[in-house]
Design an enzyme around this catalytic site. Structure first.
Site, PDB file in Angstrom:
ATOM      1  N   GLU A   1       0.948   6.879  -3.999  1.00 33.12           N
ATOM      2  CA  GLU A   1       2.731   6.538  -4.757  1.00 33.12           C
ATOM      3  C   GLU A   1       3.033   5.199  -3.635  1.00 33.12           C
ATOM      4  O   GLU A   1       2.754   4.576  -2.820  1.00 33.12           O
ATOM      5  CB  GLU A   1       3.540   7.684  -3.743  1.00 33.12           C
ATOM      6  CG  GLU A   1       4.781   7.868  -3.028  1.00 33.12           C
ATOM      7  CD  GLU A   1       5.276   7.353  -2.649  1.00 33.12           C
ATOM      8  OE1 GLU A   1       6.321   5.662  -2.837  1.00 33.12           O
ATOM      9  OE2 GLU A   1       5.637   7.014  -0.803  1.00 33.12           O
TER      10      GLU A   1
ATOM     11  N   THR B   1      -2.088  -3.126   8.811  1.00 38.34           N
ATOM     12  CA  THR B   1      -1.757  -3.136  10.406  1.00 38.34           C
ATOM     13  C   THR B   1      -1.170  -3.155  10.984  1.00 38.34           C
ATOM     14  O   THR B   1      -0.724  -2.915  12.574  1.00 38.34           O
ATOM     15  CB  THR B   1      -1.479  -4.644   9.847  1.00 38.34           C
ATOM     16  OG1 THR B   1      -3.460  -5.311   8.803  1.00 38.34           O
ATOM     17  CG2 THR B   1      -1.443  -5.611  11.194  1.00 38.34           C
TER      18      THR B   1
ATOM     19  N   CYS C   1      10.456   5.026   1.553  1.00 35.66           N
ATOM     20  CA  CYS C   1      10.277   5.098  -0.295  1.00 35.66           C
ATOM     21  C   CYS C   1      11.414   6.397  -0.422  1.00 35.66           C
ATOM     22  O   CYS C   1      11.399   5.808  -1.307  1.00 35.66           O
ATOM     23  CB  CYS C   1       9.319   5.483  -0.941  1.00 35.66           C
ATOM     24  SG  CYS C   1       7.452   4.683   0.350  1.00 35.66           S
TER      25      CYS C   1
ATOM     26  N   GLY D   1       3.262  -0.501  -1.714  1.00 37.87           N
ATOM     27  CA  GLY D   1       3.962  -0.889  -2.432  1.00 37.87           C
ATOM     28  C   GLY D   1       3.043  -1.344  -3.795  1.00 37.87           C
ATOM     29  O   GLY D   1       2.079  -0.850  -3.967  1.00 37.87           O
TER      30      GLY D   1
ATOM     31  N   ASN E   1       5.346   3.046   7.299  1.00 38.63           N
ATOM     32  CA  ASN E   1       6.406   3.472   7.968  1.00 38.63           C
ATOM     33  C   ASN E   1       6.185   4.437   8.456  1.00 38.63           C
ATOM     34  O   ASN E   1       7.233   5.115   9.281  1.00 38.63           O
ATOM     35  CB  ASN E   1       7.178   3.119   7.302  1.00 38.63           C
ATOM     36  CG  ASN E   1       7.082   3.815   6.084  1.00 38.63           C
ATOM     37  OD1 ASN E   1       6.233   3.885   5.480  1.00 38.63           O
ATOM     38  ND2 ASN E   1       7.404   4.279   4.521  1.00 38.63           N
TER      39      ASN E   1
END
Length: 496
Positions: A264, A195, A298, A246, A169
């Protein structure tokens, strides 16, 4: 130099090269990894599928380059970082275009990410000169039972090779948030971009290349996580890992061994709305926090915990703002754009269908076309619904009605995550008490959660991460303390 000319050497045919030993290279594997445009759902870019042997070579050259870089004067390191920042901002448009195509980031937000990244690099250069330019001087007689016979000099020294793994992101901003502190501290850097976002990251790395950093100091390897992911994170030549993403980070932390980790790993950021809150302010921040970049952040608002007495009014205000959000292509600067992959869209849909089956109130009709999901507010969500606890990473926001602040705090703290949260109230005393009770790394008062400004500390509790980010914290994490003790033949006292 035109943008196309500036980046011509990073691509061969239609496949982007990887960066090692100061030059752009093709993998010996002869294979590539396709990057799917989230909007068209077709292959838009291709990147090299690097091999484990190529990773070995990259880390070996990184170790050699780091030893020389550690001897480079601090002011010179800062000078090169300032140069890279300027080049990065100069080429913001072609890099932003990659973000639009790879991760469906709205065009204006893509430009902002690149400019913000340049500013981060420059700030890091300045802060590094201050933080690393100071040490400590200790004397032995400050501890009971000792005479002043020892002088201790402490300074910060680099860790060695830092492995940086940013998420899809913010593949540029969260890459430089790792790269710049590592470099100013005297480390070398190996970047493994996501990716989706890899091509934007490769363009960013080329800006550092154009700035003239030494060969081998910065590397960028692309490829399948299944082939080089564990190989990188478990490599004995890696001295530090900075990861954003994640729950993969939990697996990495268990395999990495005794090296510093900065991680994170996401959040379920709770927004607590008290009865005395400014509901217009709260509604604006809920929509901004919950739906910007289609909720793929996030620090997005992930669950609204609102006092039942004001819930109807708040939901009405939020709904009126959701109705004004534009939905469509990132090239058109729409507020809601396709989520990054089809699997992400399927996961979000699974949460929505579970909520529907269990009786949530749909404030809008659920609508999806391919990876594009229309913004959806779910009212009257109950704790037995998956959306109450799981992170959708999409434009779907649950509202849970509560009867006390303690009930909101309990829901927040029952989560496995603890990244950020927020409280809306006009009573600063209540805000502080609730903030202290929330088990999250940061609590925003009367504002949506946010990572920036980039020099603020940024950290998560529980499954949301390890360590703290923010420019100064990252510099400190990517160094270790070195002490030199001078032993005197007899006690020595100033003016004695």
């Amino acid at each position: 130099m035109a943008a196309g000319e500036a980046f011509s050497e990073i691509i061969d045919g239609d496949v982007y090269k990887y960066y090692a030993d100061g030059r752009w290279q093709k993998s010996a594997s002869g294979k590539f990894v396709p990057i799917i445009n989230p909007t068209t759902r077709k292959t838009h870019f291709k990147v090299q599928a690097c091999t484990q042997e190529e990773v070995n070579k990259v880390i070996e050259t990184s170790k050699v380059a780091q030893k020389l870089w550690a001897k480079t004067p601090l002011w010179k390191r800062a000078e090169l970082l300032h140069k890279a920042a300027a080049i990065l901002k100069q080429h913001r448009d072609p890099i932003a275009d990659c973000l639009v195509k790879e991760i469906a980031k709205p065009a204006k937000d893509a430009v902002t990410e690149v400019v913000r990244s340049g500013d981060l690099v420059s700030y890091c250069a300045e802060e590094g000169v201050r933080v690393l330019g100071e040490g400590k001087f200790l004397v032995s007689d400050s501890f009971p039972g000792n005479e002043r016979t020892k002088y201790c000099l402490t300074s910060k020294i680099p860790l060695g090779v830092v492995l940086a793994i940013p998420p899809f992101n913010y593949p540029v901003n969260l890459a430089v948030s790792k790269i710049a502190p590592a470099l100013i501290a005297g480390n070398s850097i190996v970047l493994k971009p996501p990716t989706q976002g890899a091509v934007a990251a490769l363009h960013m790395v080329h800006c550092f290349h154009l700035a003239g950093f030494p060969k081998g100091l910065i590397s960028c390897v692309t490829g399948k996580g299944s082939e080089i992911g564990d190989f990188l994170t478990m490599h004995p030549g890696v001295n530090c890992i900075s990861f954003t993403g994640g729950d993969t980070g939990i697996a990495i932390s268990k395999k990495a061994g005794m090296i510093p980790l900065q991680m994170e790993l996401g959040g379920k950021d709770a927004c607590i709305i008290l009865e005395d809150a400014d509901l217009d302010l709260a509604a604006a921040n809920i929509v901004k926090g919950g739906f910007s970049y289609s909720g793929q952040r996030c620090t997005a608002v992930k669950v609204v915990l609102v006092m039942a007495s004001v819930a109807d009014t708040l939901v009405e205000k939020v709904n009126s703002k959701v109705a004004k959000l534009t939905v469509g292509r990132p090239e058109d600067d729409c507020d809601i754009t396709p989520v990054v992959t089809e699997s992400s869209a399927n996961f979000i849909e699974g949460l929505v269908m579970d909520a529907k089956q269990k009786g949530a109130t749909f404030c809008q009709e659920y609508k999806r076309e391919g990876n594009l999901i229309w913004p959806l507010l779910l009212d009257n969500v109950r704790p037995n619904m998956r959306i109450a606890w799981e992170e959708p990473f999409g434009p779907v926001l649950p509202v849970i009605r509560i009867n006390s602040a303690d009930e909101g705090i309990h829901h927040c703290n029952a989560s496995d995550f603890g990244l950020q949260g927020c409280v809306f109230t006009r009573d600063i005393n209540k805000a502080i008490l609730i903030s202290d009770a929330m088990e999250t790394g940061t609590v925003q008062i009367n504002s949506a959660p946010a990572r920036g400004p980039d020099h603020f500390p940024f950290q998560g509790l529980k499954d949301s991460g390890i360590g703290s980010q923010g420019i100064t914290n990252s510099i400190n994490m990517m160094t270790k303390i070195k002490s030199t003790v001078i032993n005197l033949p007899a006690p020595s006292y100033t003016m004695g």
